[in-house]
Design a protein around this motif. Structure first.
Motif, PDB file in Angstrom:
ATOM      1  N   THR A  10       0.854  -1.187   0.000  1.00  0.00           N
ATOM      2  CA  THR A  10       0.000   0.000   0.000  1.00  0.00           C
ATOM      3  C   THR A  10       0.889   1.237   0.000  1.00  0.00           C
ATOM      4  O   THR A  10       1.754   1.384   0.869  1.00  0.00           O
ATOM      5  CB  THR A  10      -0.910   0.003   1.246  1.00  0.00           C
ATOM      6  OG1 THR A  10      -1.731  -1.174   1.180  1.00  0.00           O
ATOM      7  CG2 THR A  10      -1.801   1.236   1.280  1.00  0.00           C
ATOM      8  N   VAL A  12       0.996   5.421  -0.158  1.00  0.00           N
ATOM      9  CA  VAL A  12       0.296   6.708  -0.053  1.00  0.00           C
ATOM     10  C   VAL A  12       1.159   7.755  -0.752  1.00  0.00           C
ATOM     11  O   VAL A  12       2.360   7.865  -0.470  1.00  0.00           O
ATOM     12  CB  VAL A  12       0.079   7.087   1.429  1.00  0.00           C
ATOM     13  CG1 VAL A  12      -0.543   8.473   1.544  1.00  0.00           C
ATOM     14  CG2 VAL A  12      -0.799   6.045   2.120  1.00  0.00           C
ATOM     15  N   CYS A  52      -3.089   5.065  -2.626  1.00  0.00           N
ATOM     16  CA  CYS A  52      -3.947   6.119  -2.083  1.00  0.00           C
ATOM     17  C   CYS A  52      -3.285   7.445  -2.441  1.00  0.00           C
ATOM     18  O   CYS A  52      -2.178   7.732  -1.977  1.00  0.00           O
ATOM     19  CB  CYS A  52      -4.047   6.027  -0.569  1.00  0.00           C
ATOM     20  SG  CYS A  52      -4.621   4.435   0.019  1.00  0.00           S
ATOM     21  N   THR A  69      -8.104  11.066  -2.523  1.00  0.00           N
ATOM     22  CA  THR A  69      -8.724  11.940  -1.523  1.00  0.00           C
ATOM     23  C   THR A  69      -8.327  13.371  -1.863  1.00  0.00           C
ATOM     24  O   THR A  69      -7.132  13.672  -1.954  1.00  0.00           O
ATOM     25  CB  THR A  69      -8.199  11.597  -0.111  1.00  0.00           C
ATOM     26  OG1 THR A  69      -8.403  10.199   0.119  1.00  0.00           O
ATOM     27  CG2 THR A  69      -8.923  12.395   0.965  1.00  0.00           C
ATOM     28  N   GLU A  83      -4.337   9.599   8.703  1.00  0.00           N
ATOM     29  CA  GLU A  83      -5.385   8.569   8.751  1.00  0.00           C
ATOM     30  C   GLU A  83      -4.975   7.307   7.987  1.00  0.00           C
ATOM     31  O   GLU A  83      -5.342   6.204   8.352  1.00  0.00           O
ATOM     32  CB  GLU A  83      -6.658   9.164   8.136  1.00  0.00           C
ATOM     33  CG  GLU A  83      -7.913   8.427   8.479  1.00  0.00           C
ATOM     34  CD  GLU A  83      -9.072   8.963   7.674  1.00  0.00           C
ATOM     35  OE1 GLU A  83      -9.447  10.128   7.901  1.00  0.00           O
ATOM     36  OE2 GLU A  83      -9.574   8.217   6.806  1.00  0.00           O
ATOM     37  N   LYS A  84      -4.195   7.487   6.933  1.00  0.00           N
ATOM     38  CA  LYS A  84      -3.807   6.346   6.092  1.00  0.00           C
ATOM     39  C   LYS A  84      -2.454   5.750   6.480  1.00  0.00           C
ATOM     40  O   LYS A  84      -2.038   4.731   5.942  1.00  0.00           O
ATOM     41  CB  LYS A  84      -3.726   6.799   4.626  1.00  0.00           C
ATOM     42  CG  LYS A  84      -5.064   7.278   4.100  1.00  0.00           C
ATOM     43  CD  LYS A  84      -4.984   7.718   2.657  1.00  0.00           C
ATOM     44  CE  LYS A  84      -6.235   8.420   2.200  1.00  0.00           C
ATOM     45  NZ  LYS A  84      -7.490   7.855   2.707  1.00  0.00           N
ATOM     46  N   ASP A  87      -1.737   1.896   7.750  1.00  0.00           N
ATOM     47  CA  ASP A  87      -1.903   0.820   6.758  1.00  0.00           C
ATOM     48  C   ASP A  87      -0.912   0.922   5.599  1.00  0.00           C
ATOM     49  O   ASP A  87      -0.925   0.082   4.704  1.00  0.00           O
ATOM     50  CB  ASP A  87      -3.327   0.856   6.177  1.00  0.00           C
ATOM     51  CG  ASP A  87      -4.357   0.576   7.256  1.00  0.00           C
ATOM     52  OD1 ASP A  87      -4.027  -0.150   8.206  1.00  0.00           O
ATOM     53  OD2 ASP A  87      -5.488   1.097   7.151  1.00  0.00           O
ATOM     54  N   ALA A  88      -0.081   1.967   5.620  1.00  0.00           N
ATOM     55  CA  ALA A  88       0.817   2.188   4.481  1.00  0.00           C
ATOM     56  C   ALA A  88       2.129   1.421   4.635  1.00  0.00           C
ATOM     57  O   ALA A  88       2.646   1.273   5.742  1.00  0.00           O
ATOM     58  CB  ALA A  88       1.119   3.675   4.347  1.00  0.00           C
TER      59      ALA A  88
END
Ligand code: PMT
Length: 223
Positions: A10, A12, A52, A69, A83-84, A87-88
């Protein structure tokens, strides 16, 4: 064969400028168009990552398959990225974030007056710095837009912000920095090494950078 060295990861990515509101008709911003960040997002997706994209106001269309976003201010961008963050696996901070915002914002248009006018500014949060403090397993990559002493400032940013890589561009150089489809970057790594890349399209810079990222992730996994 489909190339997916970033499958299962993942990433970002932040892109574009921020807007810091003065009143309903005015704001402070910069020349970022989002081209560099959107190129990285598209490449990361093509290489198999879950992407993301946290984007300031730009006119580009987000790449297909990328979760986007939209944000306006540095504070909005900070909230969206934090917020992300848990999980990154990788965060790439291409955005040109405002360092200052107006201390006071007005709900009504500021009217012209006789004589000059001054605007009091206050610091925004340094998102990259804050992430560097929170960092656990994440690979953290910042950009550095400089006009002078590029290497010195980039190396300082690498250390101060606890980043794994800093991608520096001299925004005064022809073909580099804001708005162009090309860039000329130097990648500074935590181990002290650096890679000077020639003039490339922003997509080619993205491919090179993400290859470095994939190699770095592989190294970490073997540890
Ligand atoms: O969008 P384009 O038109 O394609 O232009 C690309 C670019 C020139 C914007 C891009 O290549 C670039 O250099 N991005 C970083 C711009 C920048 O803000 O650099 P900086 O040296 O001021 O900041 C260093 C790093 O800290 C950056 O990763 C930035 O995202 C981050 N930062 C800065 C300020 C702040 N308050 N929070 C941050 O996280």
């Amino acid at each position: 064969p489909v190339q997916t060295p970033l499958a299962g990861k993942t990433i970002v990515i932040t892109a574009g400028p921020t807007r810091e509101k003065i009143d309903p008709v005015r704001f402070l911003t910069n020349h970022s168009t989002g081209k560099m960040g959107y190129a990285i997002a598209a490449e990361a997706r093509r290489l198999g990552a879950k992407v993301c994209l946290v984007s300031g106001p730009v006119t580009l269309t987000p790449p297909a398959g990328v979760e986007t976003t939209n944000v306006e201010s540095a504070e909005d961008m900070y909230q969206a990225v934090v917020e992300k963050f848990n999980d990154a696996d990788v965060v790439i901070k291409t955005a040109a974030v405002a360092d200052y915002r107006p201390k006071k914002t007005y709900d009504s248009k500021m009217k012209k007056q006789e004589g000059g006018q001054s605007l009091e500014l206050e610091r925004t949060k340094d998102i990259l710095f804050e992430l560097g403090q929170k960092k656990k397993h994440q690979l953290l990559i910042g950009f550095a837009a400089e006009t002078d002493q590029v290497e010195e400032y980039a190396r300082k940013k690498l250390i101060k912000k606890n980043a794994d890589m800093i991608v520096a561009n001299n925004v005064k150089q022809e073909g580099a920095g804001f708005g162009t489809d090309t860039n000329i970057v130097t990648i500074f790594k935590k181990d002290g090494s650096q890679v000077n890349l020639p003039l490339m399209t922003k997509t080619e810079v993205a491919t090179y950078l993400l290859n470095e990222v994939a190699n770095q992730l592989k190294k970490e996994e073997l540890k």
